[in-house]
Motif scaffolding. Structure first.
Motif, mmCIF file in Angstrom:
data_model
loop_
_atom_site.group_PDB
_atom_site.id
_atom_site.type_symbol
_atom_site.label_atom_id
_atom_site.label_comp_id
_atom_site.label_asym_id
_atom_site.label_seq_id
_atom_site.Cartn_x
_atom_site.Cartn_y
_atom_site.Cartn_z
ATOM 1 N N TRP A 9 91.546 23.390 57.802
ATOM 2 C CA TRP A 9 91.992 23.919 59.101
ATOM 3 C C TRP A 9 90.836 24.490 59.913
ATOM 4 N N HIS A 10 90.958 24.300 61.234
ATOM 5 C CA HIS A 10 89.956 24.770 62.187
ATOM 6 C C HIS A 10 90.626 25.457 63.372
ATOM 7 N N CYS A 11 89.798 26.123 64.197
ATOM 8 C CA CYS A 11 90.250 26.596 65.509
ATOM 9 C C CYS A 11 89.325 25.983 66.551
ATOM 10 N N ALA A 60 85.152 14.250 61.718
ATOM 11 C CA ALA A 60 83.871 14.937 61.909
ATOM 12 C C ALA A 60 84.228 16.383 62.217
ATOM 13 N N HIS A 61 84.467 17.158 61.147
ATOM 14 C CA HIS A 61 84.929 18.532 61.351
ATOM 15 C C HIS A 61 84.296 19.543 60.405
ATOM 16 N N THR A 62 83.887 19.101 59.204
ATOM 17 C CA THR A 62 83.313 20.043 58.245
ATOM 18 C C THR A 62 82.110 19.382 57.593
ATOM 19 N N GLY A 114 90.161 26.415 54.743
ATOM 20 C CA GLY A 114 89.659 26.707 56.089
ATOM 21 C C GLY A 114 88.176 26.396 56.159
ATOM 22 N N HIS A 115 87.710 26.086 57.348
ATOM 23 C CA HIS A 115 86.301 25.746 57.566
ATOM 24 C C HIS A 115 85.369 26.843 57.023
ATOM 25 N N ASN A 116 85.820 28.115 57.164
ATOM 26 C CA ASN A 116 84.968 29.235 56.732
ATOM 27 C C ASN A 116 84.758 29.291 55.211
ATOM 28 N N ALA A 122 83.254 31.703 61.321
ATOM 29 C CA ALA A 122 84.538 32.415 61.320
ATOM 30 C C ALA A 122 85.709 31.426 61.299
ATOM 31 N N CYS A 123 85.491 30.243 61.842
ATOM 32 C CA CYS A 123 86.518 29.207 61.968
ATOM 33 C C CYS A 123 87.311 29.058 60.669
ATOM 34 N N PRO A 124 88.625 29.125 60.670
ATOM 35 C CA PRO A 124 89.565 29.183 61.809
ATOM 36 C C PRO A 124 89.988 30.601 62.214
HETATM 37 ZN ZN LIG Z 1 85.875 24.527 62.210
#
Ligand SMILES: [Zn+2]
Length: 137
Positions: A9-11, A60-62, A114-116, A122-124
């Protein structure tokens, strides 16, 4: 279909209450030289969900964790001063729970994160491990 074992998950890292379209995110990501929007689904403020990159295609997110995963994003994640904040609306929380359940059922996910958990970011803007969406598998 490629094997998918994890949902990350991301923001969007945009200010609370501001809507962002898939077209805008796609444009940001293309400006970075990517072929398409990096995320597979986008959860808007009112809980509506739009498709991003097809899930059959690696996202293309992490960094270092795009193979074998899908990446979903909710709109928000920052306060008005652009500090990290869990800005999820009740509608977004509901939609995120439903989407996570659907992905677990569809792909047999082994993990929701989560990405973090993979980058000093910090994302998400919340801890997925302490959230209902992180406790479904
Ligand atoms: Zn992210």
């Amino acid at each position: 279909m490629r094997p998918i074992k994890e949902l990350i998950w991301h923001c969007t890292a945009t200010p609370e209450g501001r809507e962002v379209s898939v077209a805008t995110i796609r444009q940001w990501h293309k400006e970075r030289g990517w072929s398409d929007i990096g995320y597979h689904k986008v959860v808007h403020l009112d809980g509506t969900v739009e498709d991003g990159r097809p899930e059959a295609t690696v996202g293309a997110h992490t960094s270092g964790h795009n193979t074998g995963t899908i990446g979903y994003v909710y709109v928000g994640g920052c306060d008005a001063k652009m500090n990290p904040k869990d800005t999820r609306t009740d509608a977004q929380k509901k939609a995120m729970l439903a989407l996570t359940r659907q992905a677990i059922a569809k792909y047999g996910l082994k993990k929701v994160s989560g990405h973090n958990q993979y980058a000093a970011k910090a994302c998400p803007s919340f801890d997925v491990r302490k959230d209902p969406i992180g406790n479904l598998v």
